[in-house]
Scaffold this active site. Structure first.
Site, short mmCIF file in Angstrom:
data_model
loop_
_atom_site.label_atom_id
_atom_site.label_comp_id
_atom_site.label_asym_id
_atom_site.label_seq_id
_atom_site.Cartn_x
_atom_site.Cartn_y
_atom_site.Cartn_z
N ASP A 159 0.88 -1.17 0.00
CA ASP A 159 0.00 0.00 0.00
C ASP A 159 0.92 1.22 0.00
OD1 ASP A 159 -2.33 1.63 0.30
OD2 ASP A 159 -1.99 1.76 2.45
N SER A 160 0.30 2.39 -0.09
CA SER A 160 1.08 3.62 -0.01
C SER A 160 1.55 3.89 1.42
CB SER A 160 0.21 4.79 -0.47
OG SER A 160 -0.97 4.82 0.31
N CYS A 203 -4.42 -1.67 -1.71
CA CYS A 203 -4.67 -0.24 -1.92
C CYS A 203 -5.68 -0.13 -3.05
CB CYS A 203 -3.35 0.43 -2.31
SG CYS A 203 -3.54 2.15 -2.83
N GLU A 242 -3.36 8.20 8.84
CA GLU A 242 -1.90 8.13 8.98
C GLU A 242 -1.44 8.77 10.29
OE1 GLU A 242 0.79 6.95 7.04
OE2 GLU A 242 -0.59 5.89 5.72
N CYS A 274 -11.05 2.40 0.51
CA CYS A 274 -9.64 2.77 0.70
C CYS A 274 -9.21 2.00 1.92
CB CYS A 274 -9.51 4.27 0.93
SG CYS A 274 -7.85 4.76 1.50
N HIS A 317 -7.13 2.53 4.10
CA HIS A 317 -6.91 3.34 5.31
C HIS A 317 -8.20 3.50 6.12
CE1 HIS A 317 -3.12 4.59 3.44
NE2 HIS A 317 -2.78 5.20 4.56
N1 DGL Z 1 -4.83 3.04 1.06
C1 DGL Z 1 -4.95 3.57 -0.25
C2 DGL Z 1 -6.22 3.08 -0.91
O1 DGL Z 1 -6.74 2.05 -0.54
C3 DGL Z 1 -4.93 5.05 -0.45
C4 DGL Z 1 -4.13 5.92 0.35
C5 DGL Z 1 -3.48 7.01 -0.46
O2 DGL Z 1 -4.14 7.92 -0.95
O3 DGL Z 1 -2.28 6.85 -0.61
O4 DGL Z 1 -6.71 3.73 -1.82
#
Ligand code: DGL
Length: 278
Positions: free
Chosen positions: A17-18, A80, A157, A189, A191
Site C-alpha cells: 500500500d502507499s 490499496c 496516517e 480505501c 486506510h
Molecule cells: N490506502 C490507499 C487506498 O486504498 C490510499 C491511500 C493514499 O491515498 O495513498 O486507496
C-alpha cells in the site's frame, strides 16, 4: 514466464500500500492464514496515491510488484484501492496479483438488500469509477453513489481513529450518502477501516460497512483450496518495510497489527536493483 530471481525464502505473500492502510488487509490475512509468511511494503515516500494520476500510480505499482517479486513472493496483494484501479492483469512480473476492488464490489452486492450502495474512496478511486462499473456488472439494477474523502488518509496516517475532529469530517463526507438512503457503504480505501469506529457512529447499525480485508482473504482461501496458490510448509515470518521514515509507521503498525506481529521495520528503496528484504 519471468526468470526466478528470488533471493529469499520462505515463499511469502507480498502485500503493499502507499502507507499504513494496507496493514488493515495484512491483519485480516494474518488472522486467516497464520501459517503463511508475509512481506509488507508501505510506499510512504510516495503517499498519498489517491491524489496522483493513473500514470504515476501505474509506475509506482509496477515498481512495488517488481520489488516483491524480486524478494521471492508467491503472490502480491495490492492492498490499496487507488493502486487497484490501474491493475489490468492477473499476473505481473511472473506472480499472481490480487486487487482489492473485485472482492470489495462482490461483498457490497452480497451485503446490499436495496441495491443502493455508497462508495467512500480517494479521489483517484472515485474518478476511476472502478466500483460503480464492477458493481453494475454484478447487479445492473444497483444505484451507486460515490464520495471522495481526501482528508481521511492523513487522519488515518496520524492514528486519529476516534477523535472529535475525525467525527466531524466523517459526518461531512457521509451526509450525501445518507441522504441517498444507501444500505451498504464500501470503505473503498484500505486506510478507512482505521477510522471505522467514527464511521460506524455516523452510519448507525443499519448500514453494512464493507472492508476489503475479509473479502480478499475469502478469495485467497478459495485459491488455496483449489490449489491455484500453494500453501506454505515453512515456519511463518513477517517482514515489514517502508520507503521512508520508519518510527511513526512502527507505532501505527503496532496499533493495527499488535506488538507481537510488528517488531522490526526496514527502510527499502524498490528502485535499487540490489534491494533485498532478506
Ligand atoms: N490506502 C490507499 C487506498 O486504498 C490510499 C491511500 C493514499 O491515498 O495513498 O486507496
Amino acid at each position: 514466464m519471468m526468470e526466478d530471481n528470488s533471493v529469499g525464502s520462505p515463499k511469502a505473500i507480498g502485500v503493499f500500500d502507499s502507507g499504513v492502510g494496507g496493514l488493515t488487509v495484512l491483519k485480516a490475512l494474518i488472522n486467516r492464514f497464520p501459517n503463511e509468511s508475509f512481506i509488507y511494503l508501505g510506499d510512504t515516500a510516495h503517499l498519498p496515491y489517491g491524489a496522483k494520476s493513473p500514470e504515476t500510480i501505474t509506475r509506482l505499482v509496477d515498481q512495488n510488484i517488481k520489488f516483491l517479486a524480486k524478494n521471492g513472493v508467491k503472490a502480491a496483494v495490492v492492498a490499496c484501492n487507488s493502486a487497484s484501479t490501474v491493475i489490468t492483469e492477473d499476473t505481473m512480473h511472473g506472480i499472481p496479483i490480487y486487487n482489492v476492488i473485485d472482492p470489495g464490489a462482490q461483498a457490497a452486492v452480497n451485503a446490499s438488500h436495496s441495491g443502493k450502495i455508497g462508495i467512500l474512496g480517494t479521489r483517484a478511486t472515485v474518478k476511476s469509477a472502478s466500483y460503480p462499473t464492477r458493481i453494475k456488472n454484478l447487479n445492473p439494477e444497483a444505484k451507486v453513489v460515490s464520495q471522495a474523502c481526501p482528508l481521511f488518509v492523513p487522519f488515518a496516517e496520524e492514528g486519529l481513529q476516534d477523535d472529535p475532529l475525525t467525527n466531524l469530517i466523517v459526518y461531512r463526507y457521509l451526509t450525501p450518502l445518507l441522504q441517498e438512503t444507501v444500505d451498504t457503504i464500501v470503505l473503498g480505501c484500505t486506510h478507512y477501516p482505521i477510522l471505522k469506529a467514527s464511521i460506524a457512529k455516523v452510519t448507525g447499525p443499519n448500514i453494512a460497512l464493507v472492508d476489503s480485508g475479509e473479502a480478499i482473504a475469502d478469495q485467497i482461501q478459495a485459491d488455496f483450496d483449489s490449489g491455484k496458490l500453494e500453501k506454505s510448509t515453512d515456519s511463518p515470518t513477517l517482514k515489514l518495510s517502508v520507503t521512508d521514515e520508519t518510527d511513526f509507521f512502527m507505532q501505527l503498525a503496532k496499533m493495527i497489527l499488535g506488538t507481537d506481529n510488528a517488531q522490526e521495520i526496514l527502510r527499502v528503496n524498490p528502485t535499487d536493483p540490489d534491494c533485498s528484504i532478506w
